[in-house]
Design a protein around this motif. Structure first.
Motif, PDB file in Angstrom:
ATOM      1  N   HIS A 100      34.732  34.885  31.493  1.00 50.36           N
ATOM      2  CA  HIS A 100      35.558  34.490  32.640  1.00 50.36           C
ATOM      3  C   HIS A 100      34.766  34.652  33.935  1.00 50.36           C
ATOM      4  CE1 HIS A 100      39.078  33.728  35.048  1.00 50.36           C
ATOM      5  NE2 HIS A 100      38.867  34.869  35.700  1.00 50.36           N
ATOM      6  N   LEU A 101      34.046  35.769  34.078  1.00 54.10           N
ATOM      7  CA  LEU A 101      33.205  35.975  35.264  1.00 54.10           C
ATOM      8  C   LEU A 101      32.115  34.908  35.353  1.00 54.10           C
ATOM      9  CD1 LEU A 101      32.770  39.854  35.234  1.00 54.10           C
ATOM     10  CD2 LEU A 101      34.171  38.479  36.799  1.00 54.10           C
ATOM     11  N   TYR A 140      26.806  40.523  31.251  1.00 53.13           N
ATOM     12  CA  TYR A 140      27.167  41.377  30.120  1.00 53.13           C
ATOM     13  C   TYR A 140      26.537  42.759  30.265  1.00 53.13           C
ATOM     14  CZ  TYR A 140      27.789  43.243  25.498  1.00 53.13           C
ATOM     15  OH  TYR A 140      28.134  44.056  24.463  1.00 53.13           O
ATOM     16  N   ASP A 141      25.271  42.801  30.630  1.00 58.25           N
ATOM     17  CA  ASP A 141      24.599  44.094  30.801  1.00 58.25           C
ATOM     18  C   ASP A 141      25.262  44.926  31.899  1.00 58.25           C
ATOM     19  OD1 ASP A 141      22.828  43.490  28.787  1.00 58.25           O
ATOM     20  OD2 ASP A 141      21.230  42.818  30.143  1.00 58.25           O
ATOM     21  N   ASN A 142      25.640  44.271  32.998  1.00 61.06           N
ATOM     22  CA  ASN A 142      26.320  44.991  34.084  1.00 61.06           C
ATOM     23  C   ASN A 142      27.672  45.528  33.633  1.00 61.06           C
ATOM     24  OD1 ASN A 142      24.205  44.484  35.825  1.00 61.06           O
ATOM     25  ND2 ASN A 142      25.192  42.722  36.775  1.00 61.06           N
ATOM     26  N   LEU A 143      28.427  44.702  32.920  1.00 66.71           N
ATOM     27  CA  LEU A 143      29.732  45.154  32.425  1.00 66.71           C
ATOM     28  C   LEU A 143      29.582  46.288  31.419  1.00 66.71           C
ATOM     29  CD1 LEU A 143      31.590  41.751  32.003  1.00 66.71           C
ATOM     30  CD2 LEU A 143      32.095  43.556  33.660  1.00 66.71           C
ATOM     31  N   LYS A 144      28.583  46.177  30.544  1.00 67.35           N
ATOM     32  CA  LYS A 144      28.346  47.206  29.536  1.00 67.35           C
ATOM     33  C   LYS A 144      27.977  48.528  30.208  1.00 67.35           C
ATOM     34  CE  LYS A 144      24.774  47.283  26.536  1.00 67.35           C
ATOM     35  NZ  LYS A 144      23.937  46.870  25.402  1.00 67.35           N
ATOM     36  N   ARG A 145      27.145  48.453  31.224  1.00 66.94           N
ATOM     37  CA  ARG A 145      26.745  49.652  31.949  1.00 66.94           C
ATOM     38  C   ARG A 145      27.950  50.286  32.641  1.00 66.94           C
ATOM     39  NH1 ARG A 145      23.530  47.550  35.705  1.00 66.94           N
ATOM     40  NH2 ARG A 145      25.203  47.627  37.211  1.00 66.94           N
ATOM     41  N   ASP A 146      28.817  49.461  33.210  1.00 65.30           N
ATOM     42  CA  ASP A 146      29.993  49.980  33.913  1.00 65.30           C
ATOM     43  C   ASP A 146      31.027  50.574  32.956  1.00 65.30           C
ATOM     44  OD1 ASP A 146      28.826  49.147  36.242  1.00 65.30           O
ATOM     45  OD2 ASP A 146      30.066  47.342  36.447  1.00 65.30           O
ATOM     46  N   GLN A 147      31.093  50.069  31.720  1.00 60.50           N
ATOM     47  CA  GLN A 147      32.084  50.543  30.761  1.00 60.50           C
ATOM     48  C   GLN A 147      31.692  51.869  30.116  1.00 60.50           C
ATOM     49  OE1 GLN A 147      35.100  49.173  30.207  1.00 60.50           O
ATOM     50  NE2 GLN A 147      34.580  47.743  31.848  1.00 60.50           N
ATOM     51  N   GLY A 148      30.432  52.194  30.098  1.00 59.38           N
ATOM     52  CA  GLY A 148      29.985  53.466  29.529  1.00 59.38           C
ATOM     53  C   GLY A 148      29.594  53.337  28.069  1.00 59.38           C
ATOM     54  N   GLU A 149      29.572  54.452  27.365  1.00 55.55           N
ATOM     55  CA  GLU A 149      29.054  54.511  26.002  1.00 55.55           C
ATOM     56  C   GLU A 149      29.902  53.769  24.990  1.00 55.55           C
ATOM     57  OE1 GLU A 149      27.719  58.156  24.312  1.00 55.55           O
ATOM     58  OE2 GLU A 149      27.143  58.930  26.269  1.00 55.55           O
ATOM     59  N   LEU A 177      33.609  31.714  36.650  1.00 56.54           N
ATOM     60  CA  LEU A 177      33.810  31.785  38.099  1.00 56.54           C
ATOM     61  C   LEU A 177      32.493  31.621  38.851  1.00 56.54           C
ATOM     62  CD1 LEU A 177      36.357  34.735  38.322  1.00 56.54           C
ATOM     63  CD2 LEU A 177      36.818  32.296  38.644  1.00 56.54           C
ATOM     64  N   TRP A 178      31.428  32.228  38.321  1.00 56.62           N
ATOM     65  CA  TRP A 178      30.109  32.106  38.945  1.00 56.62           C
ATOM     66  C   TRP A 178      29.632  30.651  38.921  1.00 56.62           C
ATOM     67  CZ3 TRP A 178      25.309  30.793  36.784  1.00 56.62           C
ATOM     68  CH2 TRP A 178      24.222  30.970  37.641  1.00 56.62           C
ATOM     69  N   ILE A 179      29.834  29.975  37.786  1.00 59.85           N
ATOM     70  CA  ILE A 179      29.430  28.564  37.673  1.00 59.85           C
ATOM     71  C   ILE A 179      30.196  27.729  38.688  1.00 59.85           C
ATOM     72  CG2 ILE A 179      29.554  26.525  36.175  1.00 59.85           C
ATOM     73  CD1 ILE A 179      28.903  28.411  33.822  1.00 59.85           C
ATOM     74  N   GLU A 180      31.488  27.973  38.812  1.00 57.25           N
ATOM     75  CA  GLU A 180      32.292  27.232  39.790  1.00 57.25           C
ATOM     76  C   GLU A 180      31.793  27.480  41.210  1.00 57.25           C
ATOM     77  OE1 GLU A 180      34.807  24.564  41.252  1.00 57.25           O
ATOM     78  OE2 GLU A 180      34.537  24.952  39.106  1.00 57.25           O
ATOM     79  N   ASP A 181      31.438  28.716  41.514  1.00 51.89           N
ATOM     80  CA  ASP A 181      30.906  29.039  42.835  1.00 51.89           C
ATOM     81  C   ASP A 181      29.591  28.305  43.093  1.00 51.89           C
ATOM     82  OD1 ASP A 181      30.827  30.625  45.332  1.00 51.89           O
ATOM     83  OD2 ASP A 181      29.092  31.582  44.377  1.00 51.89           O
TER      84      ASP A 181
END
Length: 115
Positions: A3-4, A32-41, A7-11
């Motif tokens: 989904h993100l 994906y890497d940013n989301l994974k890092r933010d979600q934790g282990e 949105l980025w493609i539309e922008d």
């Protein structure tokens, strides 16, 4: 993440920035890497490869179409574009001794994906 990415493609489309498959795949991995890092282990077990098959499913799900861009769609700031060759020439003369060296610029993609 998808989904993100949508949105980025539309922008990027709103800004008239052409997108290639490689650019979209790279952005998908980055998101994906940013989301994974933010979600934790807890999210460390999944991975995203952003393969051609994944992108094909993503295109169908978000109704993306690959179109050839017209020169008007990718219009740039023409005043700045007219000044740039002289500016670039000064930089090259200052930095490089251009005897037999050729400079090759990356071409902008002629096609892009839109929804």
């Amino acid at each position: 993440m998808e989904h993100l990415l949508s949105l980025w493609i539309e922008d990027q489309n709103q800004r008239n920035i052409p997108l290639s498959l490689l650019v979209i795949q790279t952005k998908a991995k980055s998101l994906y890497d940013n989301l994974k890092r933010d979600q934790g282990e807890g999210s460390q077990t999944e991975t995203v490869t952003a393969s051609w098959g994944w992108f094909d499913r993503f295109k169908r799900h978000f109704h993306l179409h690959n179109i050839k861009m017209s020169s008007e769609a990718a219009n740039a700031d023409t005043a700045a574009a007219k000044k740039f060759p002289n500016y670039l020439k000064k930089i090259i003369e200052k930095v490089f001794t251009v005897d037999e060296m050729g400079l090759y610029w990356k071409r902008m993609p002629e096609r892009t994906y839109i929804s």
